[in-house]
Design an enzyme around this catalytic site. Sequence first.
Site, PDB file in Angstrom:
ATOM      1  N   LYS A 176       0.801  -1.232   0.000  1.00 27.46           N
ATOM      2  CA  LYS A 176       0.000   0.000   0.000  1.00 27.46           C
ATOM      3  C   LYS A 176       0.835   1.285   0.000  1.00 27.46           C
ATOM      4  O   LYS A 176       0.447   2.273  -0.615  1.00 27.46           O
ATOM      5  CB  LYS A 176      -0.967   0.003   1.191  1.00 27.46           C
ATOM      6  CG  LYS A 176      -2.128  -0.973   1.026  1.00 27.46           C
ATOM      7  CD  LYS A 176      -3.113  -0.845   2.179  1.00 27.46           C
ATOM      8  CE  LYS A 176      -4.323  -1.721   1.964  1.00 27.46           C
ATOM      9  NZ  LYS A 176      -5.369  -1.478   2.965  1.00 27.46           N
ATOM     10  N   GLY A 225      -1.664   2.418   9.856  1.00 29.21           N
ATOM     11  CA  GLY A 225      -2.253   2.952   8.632  1.00 29.21           C
ATOM     12  C   GLY A 225      -3.775   3.022   8.697  1.00 29.21           C
ATOM     13  O   GLY A 225      -4.377   4.018   8.266  1.00 29.21           O
ATOM     14  N   ALA A 226      -4.398   1.992   9.243  1.00 27.13           N
ATOM     15  CA  ALA A 226      -5.858   1.979   9.293  1.00 27.13           C
ATOM     16  C   ALA A 226      -6.378   3.085  10.213  1.00 27.13           C
ATOM     17  O   ALA A 226      -7.331   3.803   9.874  1.00 27.13           O
ATOM     18  CB  ALA A 226      -6.348   0.616   9.777  1.00 27.13           C
TER      19      ALA A 226
HETATM   20  P1  ATR Z   1      -2.641  -1.276   9.731  1.00 26.19           P
HETATM   21  O1  ATR Z   1      -2.230  -0.697   8.411  1.00 26.19           O
HETATM   22  O2  ATR Z   1      -3.563  -2.455   9.618  1.00 26.19           O
HETATM   23  O3  ATR Z   1      -3.130  -0.243  10.680  1.00 26.19           O
HETATM   24  P2  ATR Z   1      -0.071  -1.254  11.028  1.00 26.19           P
HETATM   25  O4  ATR Z   1       0.210   0.066  10.387  1.00 26.19           O
HETATM   26  O5  ATR Z   1       1.008  -2.286  11.060  1.00 26.19           O
HETATM   27  O6  ATR Z   1      -1.308  -1.951  10.338  1.00 26.19           O
HETATM   28  O7  ATR Z   1      -0.590  -0.971  12.523  1.00 26.19           O
HETATM   29  C1  ATR Z   1      -0.917  -2.006  13.390  1.00 26.19           C
HETATM   30  C2  ATR Z   1      -1.541  -1.448  14.662  1.00 26.19           C
HETATM   31  O8  ATR Z   1      -1.897  -2.572  15.492  1.00 26.19           O
HETATM   32  C3  ATR Z   1      -0.598  -0.581  15.491  1.00 26.19           C
HETATM   33  O9  ATR Z   1      -1.353   0.378  16.201  1.00 26.19           O
HETATM   34  C4  ATR Z   1       0.003  -1.622  16.439  1.00 26.19           C
HETATM   35  O10 ATR Z   1       0.497  -1.103  17.647  1.00 26.19           O
HETATM   36  P3  ATR Z   1       2.055  -0.626  17.764  1.00 26.19           P
HETATM   37  O11 ATR Z   1       2.099   0.732  17.121  1.00 26.19           O
HETATM   38  O12 ATR Z   1       2.314  -0.597  19.211  1.00 26.19           O
HETATM   39  O13 ATR Z   1       2.860  -1.647  17.026  1.00 26.19           O
HETATM   40  C5  ATR Z   1      -1.217  -2.454  16.743  1.00 26.19           C
HETATM   41  N1  ATR Z   1      -0.868  -3.779  17.259  1.00 26.19           N
HETATM   42  C6  ATR Z   1      -0.416  -4.831  16.559  1.00 26.19           C
HETATM   43  N2  ATR Z   1      -0.206  -5.886  17.382  1.00 26.19           N
HETATM   44  C7  ATR Z   1      -0.541  -5.487  18.634  1.00 26.19           C
HETATM   45  C8  ATR Z   1      -0.577  -6.122  19.915  1.00 26.19           C
HETATM   46  N3  ATR Z   1      -0.207  -7.400  20.084  1.00 26.19           N
HETATM   47  N4  ATR Z   1      -1.015  -5.410  20.980  1.00 26.19           N
HETATM   48  C9  ATR Z   1      -1.402  -4.113  20.829  1.00 26.19           C
HETATM   49  N5  ATR Z   1      -1.392  -3.463  19.637  1.00 26.19           N
HETATM   50  C10 ATR Z   1      -0.976  -4.134  18.550  1.00 26.19           C
END
Ligand code: ATR
Length: 275
Positions: free
Chosen positions: A66, A131-132
Amino acid sequence: MKKWYAVIGDPIKQSMSPGMHEAWFDEESIDACYIPIHVTADRLREAVEGLKNLGCSGWNVTVPHKSAIIPFLNQLDASARQMNAVNTVHVLGDGTLVGSNTDGKGFVRSLEEAYGEKCKDKKVLVIGAGGAARGISFALQSAGYGPIFFTNRTLEKAIQLADDLSNSAVLSVSDAELSLSEFGLIVQTTSVGMNFSQLGMPLNPGNVSEGTVVADIIYNPLETEFLSESRKRGAHTLNGVGMFVHQGALAFETWTEVRPETGFMIDKITTTLGG
Ligand code: ATR
């Protein structure tokens, strides 16, 4: 000549976009097809050139391309610039490749289809800062929602996001848990709770109040633990199927100028996923 569209990603096998767009082409009697194409990161540039040279009229972009696709496009609309990510490419008649991002607006349409403007003028909590979260919060704000608060496991990322979005602020996860009852809309945007990934909850919904709208962008499972626990406390819930369908519908509109029917598609995908 028959038009064709595609979705590129890695992996791509699981994508429900081809079935959705092909059903809409049928429904709208548009002579076009839509195919999934597996593209690895090292072949992205060649893939974009190939799609263009083979006459593809537009395509969707999914994980992990993306943001990486941006240098290979000619123009970005405001949504793609704000999110620094593209989920839809439109090939104009002269070959110009225009990137846009329909995820955030898709969420707002899904929310308003389910709950009208019930959440306007209420405080919004966005859980996550990826990103979301970025796309959804910008789209919510431009549709007149807010103030928007962010909470995230990694607080620095939430602070950065709040810096980019006016009328927003940041809460630690524990402060957000304590103040959940103040929010009229809570949007869960992390991957926590997704099947085959990381079951569990990003925060404890114990203080969610009755009547609050709690949305989760995950659609597999249809009801995450965060949604079911919030529902038990009297919240109105919304899963991610509507956002998925509406982001697709907005891409479809970009390409064809036809607004496809979303209601039957939400039912169909919900049934497919076991609802
Ligand atoms: P997307 O594009 O789907 O938003 P991303 O940009 O990789 O994907 O963001 C993932 C989000 O999920 C982030 O807010 C991430 O938190 P961090 O910034 O602390 O990494 C969150 N996330 C993923 N795994 C997590 C977990 N086990 N516990 C809490 N937050 C999590």
